[in-house]
Design a protein around this motif. Structure first.
Motif, PDB file in Angstrom:
ATOM      1  N   ALA A 219      43.896   5.096 -39.560  1.00  0.00           N
ATOM      2  CA  ALA A 219      43.621   3.758 -40.088  1.00  0.00           C
ATOM      3  C   ALA A 219      42.720   2.980 -39.135  1.00  0.00           C
ATOM      4  O   ALA A 219      41.777   2.289 -39.570  1.00  0.00           O
ATOM      5  CB  ALA A 219      44.931   3.010 -40.307  1.00  0.00           C
ATOM      6  N   GLN A 220      42.987   3.084 -37.829  1.00  0.00           N
ATOM      7  CA  GLN A 220      42.153   2.396 -36.839  1.00  0.00           C
ATOM      8  C   GLN A 220      40.727   2.931 -36.854  1.00  0.00           C
ATOM      9  O   GLN A 220      39.757   2.167 -36.798  1.00  0.00           O
ATOM     10  CB  GLN A 220      42.754   2.556 -35.450  1.00  0.00           C
ATOM     11  N   HIS A 222      39.143   4.455 -39.262  1.00  0.00           N
ATOM     12  CA  HIS A 222      38.453   4.081 -40.500  1.00  0.00           C
ATOM     13  C   HIS A 222      37.940   2.639 -40.429  1.00  0.00           C
ATOM     14  O   HIS A 222      36.890   2.320 -40.992  1.00  0.00           O
ATOM     15  CB  HIS A 222      39.395   4.230 -41.695  1.00  0.00           C
ATOM     16  N   SER A 223      38.678   1.791 -39.720  1.00  0.00           N
ATOM     17  CA  SER A 223      38.260   0.390 -39.602  1.00  0.00           C
ATOM     18  C   SER A 223      37.121   0.211 -38.611  1.00  0.00           C
ATOM     19  O   SER A 223      36.458  -0.824 -38.590  1.00  0.00           O
ATOM     20  CB  SER A 223      39.451  -0.473 -39.177  1.00  0.00           C
ATOM     21  N   GLY A 224      36.911   1.232 -37.776  1.00  0.00           N
ATOM     22  CA  GLY A 224      35.854   1.157 -36.767  1.00  0.00           C
ATOM     23  C   GLY A 224      36.242   0.367 -35.546  1.00  0.00           C
ATOM     24  O   GLY A 224      35.396   0.126 -34.668  1.00  0.00           O
ATOM     25  N   SER A 225      37.532  -0.029 -35.445  1.00  0.00           N
ATOM     26  CA  SER A 225      37.965  -0.852 -34.309  1.00  0.00           C
ATOM     27  C   SER A 225      38.973  -0.084 -33.451  1.00  0.00           C
ATOM     28  O   SER A 225      40.132  -0.448 -33.368  1.00  0.00           O
ATOM     29  CB  SER A 225      38.605  -2.152 -34.813  1.00  0.00           C
ATOM     30  N   TYR A 226      38.525   1.002 -32.858  1.00  0.00           N
ATOM     31  CA  TYR A 226      39.414   1.804 -32.014  1.00  0.00           C
ATOM     32  C   TYR A 226      38.746   2.060 -30.674  1.00  0.00           C
ATOM     33  O   TYR A 226      37.520   2.086 -30.556  1.00  0.00           O
ATOM     34  CB  TYR A 226      39.749   3.129 -32.699  1.00  0.00           C
ATOM     35  N   ILE A 415      35.417  10.937 -39.564  1.00  0.00           N
ATOM     36  CA  ILE A 415      35.270   9.511 -39.842  1.00  0.00           C
ATOM     37  C   ILE A 415      33.799   9.134 -39.991  1.00  0.00           C
ATOM     38  O   ILE A 415      33.427   8.354 -40.873  1.00  0.00           O
ATOM     39  CB  ILE A 415      35.915   8.670 -38.719  1.00  0.00           C
ATOM     40  N   GLU A 416      32.948   9.697 -39.153  1.00  0.00           N
ATOM     41  CA  GLU A 416      31.536   9.286 -39.123  1.00  0.00           C
ATOM     42  C   GLU A 416      30.637  10.127 -40.021  1.00  0.00           C
ATOM     43  O   GLU A 416      29.597   9.647 -40.473  1.00  0.00           O
ATOM     44  CB  GLU A 416      31.020   9.324 -37.693  1.00  0.00           C
TER      45      GLU A 416
END
Length: 472
Positions: A219-220, A222-226, A415-416
């Protein structure tokens, strides 16, 4: 007369007390899943079979026989035994996890399930009518109520899936993250079998850390905020939790280490994997690396049980600068710990050698892909080769072993970029959805639970009141 009556009452009392103790033990201590007779489910179900049979032999008269429990016990023995003898599904049983770990009825052939129902009716109903004839109305009503609840699936679900599940060294089930109630588990190799993909109902206790940590990681990402340290942090938490549930003998630890380190003495290496792979998909996938990282962690955490020659090779898969406790760590170069494409390709070749599969060209050199912006690298990417080289270097900086680096690489790639270029998050699939004996027994728990509760209700007004009050 009193001694006869006492012996006739001994069965229900023994059953109820034993079931109560077993239930409490399962919920507090948990179960151990192995591929041998020592599997907790095996032991408990055979124990229940013995108790029910003894109870029936002590009943003394037709109307006192615990028909629900007795018929189900023999029904289970025939059904489960036929599957064991075949080593797979039988004409009587084909595992169906549509109801998760509770679907014993849908796993049975319809004609075989109806046979069970008819047999129970033919035995229990006349017994109840005899009780009415003798004026024992309450006993008759309870007898029919227990039968009715069993036939109508009106009994509660067992809570054993939330109890702790230990894993024997011959059955190290790696639960893969999933939101479904069934799916694939990877079983690590041991003496007698290789790496396997097995279909299984989802067992909540096995997925607690995996779902919390790894699904949270996804989930993190996918949000791009990890942060780049997040994959290893969450992977460590998951591996540590699994390590607590693993029960390996010294011999099993050494067998697993020989396989992981590709030692010439390994017997597991001669056992082929039991899984299938879709066309145009290579082995370098997120879930496969997740399982291999667990295997390496188990061996590392049990390094004191390893033979000296194997302990000295642990640096082959674990970077000594990021892990303590390695003997002669600097003397062994870690697989893949080279910057750029060369390091990535070395790690890929090792995975293919470990799983004894012919190497795929697309695993070493994925096809060209469109330019994109990489969150992990913080810049735009113009070529596939540049992306792999740069991403691998970053993964090495935020990992502690070959497989944890590969796991982070696969997570970021998915993810990317996605499931393209031969990559897939789930490359090894089950050859069938038949499951194995361990998965079958997990499902059979519900059948036994229902049969015992139904028999309690049919035999004891006190237990019937407990059922109405929601005690079980």
């Amino acid at each position: 007369m009193r001694s006869l009556e006492a012996s006739q009452n001994a069965g229900p009392v023994a059953l109820i007390l034993t079931i109560g103790l077993i239930n409490r033990s399962l919920l507090t201590r948990g179960v151990t899943l192995t591929r041998t007779f020592s599997n907790t489910d095996n032991i408990i179900m055979l124990l229940l079979f013995a108790i029910v049979t003894i109870w029936a032999s002590l009943s003394g008269e037709w109307i006192r026989i615990p028909w629900i429990a007795l018929v189900f016990a023999w029904f289970w023995l025939v059904t489960y035994g036929s599957s064991l003898l075949r080593g797979s599904s039988s004409p009587l049983w084909h595992m169906d996890c549509a109801n998760g770990p509770f679907g014993w009825r849908v796993s049975l052939a319809s004609y075989w399930l109806y046979f069970l129902y008819v047999l129970l009716v033919l035995l229990q109903v006349p017994s109840s009518l005899m009780l009415i004839y003798e004026g024992r109305i309450v006993e008759a009503v309870l007898s029919l109520a227990g039968l009715g609840l069993f036939l109508s699936s009106g009994l509660p679900r067992n809570k054993y899936i939330t109890a702790k599940h230990q894993h024997g060294g011959d059955n190290l089930r790696i639960a893969l993250p999933t939101s479904h109630i069934e799916g694939t588990v990877y079983v690590l190799p041991a003496s007698g079998h290789g790496f396997e993909a097995v279909w299984s109902p989802k067992v909540q206790a096995e997925h607690v850390q995996t779902d919390a940590e790894i699904m949270g990681l996804f989930a993190q990402m996918h949000s791009g905020s990890y942060s780049l340290s997040e994959p290893l942090k969450r992977l460590r938490t998951t591996m540590s939790a699994f390590n607590e549930t693993a029960e390996l003998t010294s011999c099993q630890v050494n067998d697993l280490a020989e396989w992981l380190l590709m030692d010439p003495a390994s017997t597991i290496a001669r056992t082929s994997i039991k899984a299938q792979r879709p066309p145009n998909v290579h082995l370098i996938g997120r879930d496969t690396m997740f399982a291999l990282a667990h295997a390496e962690y188990l061996v590392f955490m049990r390094k004191d049980s390893l033979e000296p020659r194997l302990r000295k090779q642990l640096g082959k898969l674990r970077e000594s600068k990021r892990s303590g406790g390695l003997d002669n760590a600097d003397a062994t170069p870690t697989i893949g710990y080279k910057e750029g494409l060369a390091g990535y390709q070395e790690a890929v070749r090792y995975v293919y050698g470990l799983l004894d599969q012919p190497i795929c060209a697309t695993a070493l050199e994925p096809p060209p892909m469109p330019s994109h912006y990489s969150v992990a690298l913080g810049r735009s990417i113009d070529s596939t080769e540049d992306y792999i080289a740069a991403l691998w270097t970053v993964c090495l900086e935020h990992s502690e072993s070959t497989f944890s680096a590969l796991y982070m690489f696969c997570c970021v790639w998915f993810i990317e970029v996605g499931n393209v270029g031969g990559f897939h998050i789930f490359p090894l699939r089950c050859e069938s959805q038949e499951g194995d004996a361990v998965a079958w027994l997990i499902i059979w728990r519900q059948g036994w639970y229902e049969a015992m509760i139904a028999q309690f209700i049919a035999s004891s007004p006190l237990m019937a009141m407990g059922f109405i009050a929601g005690l079980f």
